[in-house]
Design a protein around this motif. Structure first.
Motif: not given
Length: 657
Positions: A177, A180-181, A184-185
């Motif tokens: 997780k 992924y963050d 994603y930025k």
């Protein structure tokens, strides 16, 4: 056209594709066997089994058995489904196994399933990483000879290679997780993927640059390292950190049999410092140290360059080693945006002038889907692996040039009105600021090739010569480049999902079920279907205990065959699969055999199944030797009998005289 003329044209027509009718008979153009071919294959396998049995027992071949297949002891080939099968003469039957021709994957699977039905031992034998055949035998030790002859029998213990995702459990889910963050930025703001002071393009300087002068990789090069020990793995990481690399090209070679049976076999790396590394993840001790690459891959100041990274590369790095790819450039996504006709890496490199692209394509055709667990690797395997990263760093810059030049640089008109260019840049800057004004203000960092003092002159209509150099802040204004950059970051989120396979939809199980319903094999009972369900659940439990993918406990197709044959001993299990997974080679399979015995009792069968292939190859040789000795004794006796008869005849004539 009359029927007779049509028949003649079909029968005696011209050669097609340059092959005569005789030559075409040896070329397998079918993807799989038809229903008619399968019936002929069953007859062929049964004929082999019966003839071997007759030879073992000393019986004479019965001709009435071979009428359906029209098998004789002549040299005429047997062709089924476009494949030429060996003749079943005594020379072939006195061997420990029968080598069947090379098939494609679908045909091999059918052969293996039919051998299970015919109670024959069977195994796929790989002679080289790209050449293989299927060996069958009635002898329980017959295939041992075939495996011994294999030069590339993989000896990797997959259960010892614990994937990061299963080894850490819940911690791996939480780390995913976070990864992924971080990715994603960059999807949200792709402009941050371009680094100030590093990502710059000079269109005049790059105008005539291509891959034409790229030297192909060779084993004797001194700018690469085979990483096959923990010490070399640490040396590799230390070198890249010391060189302060800004680009890192990467690619993976994997064993992929299903989404729950895949593992990383090789990692290829190329750095902006000119060094290349081939990491053998299967070498002793290397698997546990590959994770030391994670900080380099997670560093957004280092651009990771790959081709089609959303396929297996990203998910295998994450699943096997806990490596997350942050800030990537996918050359396949760039090729799509540039509308290149062919999207394979070899073809893309060829489009950019790589002289050896044909050699690269030939290597790819041979080794892209070969067995990468084989050790030692062939020299050409290593060369092909290096090719996959050899050109990527320069290729990225050339593709960025082509993506950005329409919006940034007009080669046909290097003179332009600066006021107009400034207005367009300010408009796009405003759009990006509206997108996220708090975190990223592109308008404040925009560096136009036009100086402020020249703007007034430009507004008056006068033109000045533009600079051909564009830095990161200017390149962020290019929509095509940002679209590819954003799409590349999306590929970095293609993590391993961890979803269990639906065992009732497994293609091997479905094909066995269809064969039972069509009468090709006996119909399955409710007890067998229930056993298959229990075996699938047992497989998942064992995978959790071993901390590995369920596919490395057993493929679902193997469990379907177990449910069909219901073996209760290790020997009968070998008839289903002569070389099962590492887990099935263990002595303690009590839980599995108890499930099978329970199913057999429900159908009124004995707990212990009968092993058909109880014969051994040395026993056959002893029998053949004994028969030869008996023949010699018989011939001597016959000769002695003839001599005695001749002497008696001479004496009889003497008495008459």
């Amino acid at each position: 056209m009359g029927r007779r003329k049509w028949y003649k044209k079909r029968r005696y027509g011209k050669k097609k594709n340059g092959f005569s009718n005789e030559a075409r008979s040896n070329i397998n153009t079918k993807e799989t066997f038809s229903a008619k071919d399968r019936k002929l294959l069953i007859q062929y396998l049964n004929e082999y089994c019966e003839r071997c049995t007759d030879l073992y027992r000393g019986s004479i071949f019965r001709a009435n058995r071979s009428r359906k297949l029209q098998i004789s002891d002549s040299d005429d080939p047997i062709v089924i489904g476009g494949c030429t099968f060996p003749m079943l003469g005594e020379a072939a039957l006195t061997q420990p196994y029968l080598a069947l021709p090379i098939f494609n994957a679908k045909q091999r699977k059918i052969i293996h399933h039919l051998c299970v039905h015919a109670n024959l031992y069977h195994v796929g034998v790989r002679v080289t990483p790209v050449e293989s055949f299927v060996a069958i035998s009635i002898f329980r030790d017959g295939l041992d000879y075939a495996v011994q002859e294999s030069e590339c029998d993989p000896k990797v213990k997959f259960l010892d290679l614990k994937p990061w995702f299963h080894r850490l459990g819940d911690s791996a889910v939480a780390a995913t997780k976070v990864g992924y963050d971080a990715v994603y930025k960059l999807i949200d703001q792709p402009g941050e993927s371009l680094r100030d002071g590093i990502d710059e393009l000079d269109f005049e300087e790059l105008k005539d640059v291509s891959l034409e002068n790229t030297v192909p990789p060779r084993l004797e090069d001194d700018n690469w390292m085979l990483v096959d020990s923990p010490e070399k793995m640490r040396e590799c990481v230390q070198e890249m950190e010391a060189d302060n690399i800004t680009e890192l090209a990467f690619d993976l070679e994997c064993l992929y049999r299903s989404k729950l049976q895949l593992i990383t076999c090789l990692i290829q790396l190329a750095t902006s410092s000119g060094k290349e590394y081939v990491v053998d993840t299967l070498a002793p001790g290397v698997w546990e140290t590959v994770g030391e690459l994670a900080p380099l891959f997670a560093n957004p100041r280092i651009v990771k360059i790959g081709h089609a990274i959303g396929g297996l590369d990203v998910q295998c790095l994450q699943h096997d080693f806990g490596i997350f790819v942050v800030n990537a450039f996918d050359t396949q996504e760039a090729a799509k945006a540039l509308k290149l006709k062919r999207l394979g890496l070899a073809q893309v490199c060829g489009a950019y002038g790589l002289k050896d692209s044909v050699d690269y394509e030939n290597l790819k055709a041979v080794y892209q889907t070969c067995n990468w667990t084989v050790r030692p690797m062939e020299e050409n395997m290593i060369i092909y692996a290096r090719y996959d990263v050899h050109c990527l760093i320069l290729l990225r810059k050339l593709m960025m040039r082509d993506l950005a030049k329409d919006g940034c640089w007009d080669e046909s008109n290097p003179q332009s009105t600066d006021a107009e260019a400034k207005a367009v840049a300010e408009t796009m800057s405003s759009m990006f600021n509206d997108f996220d004004e708090d975190e990223y203000e592109l308008g404040n960092t925009l560096s136009s090739p036009v100086e402020e003092d020249d703007t007034a002159e430009a507004v008056g209509g006068e033109t000045t010569e533009r600079s051909s150099k564009f830095d990161a802040s200017a390149l962020r204004m290019n929509a095509a480049l940002m679209q590819v950059t954003s799409r590349s970051q999306e590929m970095c989120t293609k993590f391993w999902k961890g979803k269990a396979e639906k065992h009732l939809k497994d293609p091997d199980f479905q094909s066995i079920l269809v064969a039972s319903k069509t009468g090709e094999i006996p119909e399955w009972t409710a007890s067998q279907l229930s056993l298959y369900d229990k075996l699938a659940e047992w497989r998942l439990d064992m995978a959790k205990r071993e901390k590995c993918l369920a596919g490395f406990i057993s493929p679902l197709g193997f469990l379907a065959l177990i449910a069909y044959k219901r073996p209760t001993t290790h020997e009968s299990l070998r008839q289903v699969n002569f070389q099962p997974s590492e887990f099935f080679k263990r002595d303690d399979l009590t839980e599995l055999f108890n499930l099978v015995k329970e199913s057999r009792r429900e159908d009124g069968l004995r707990d212990c199944d009968d092993v058909v292939g109880s014969r051994t190859y040395p026993e056959l040789l002893q029998r053949l030797e004994r028969r030869e000795q008996l023949k010699q004794i018989a011939s001597v006796a016959l000769a002695m009998g003839a001599a005695v008869a001749a002497i008696a005849a001479v004496r009889s004539l003497g008495r008459r005289k």
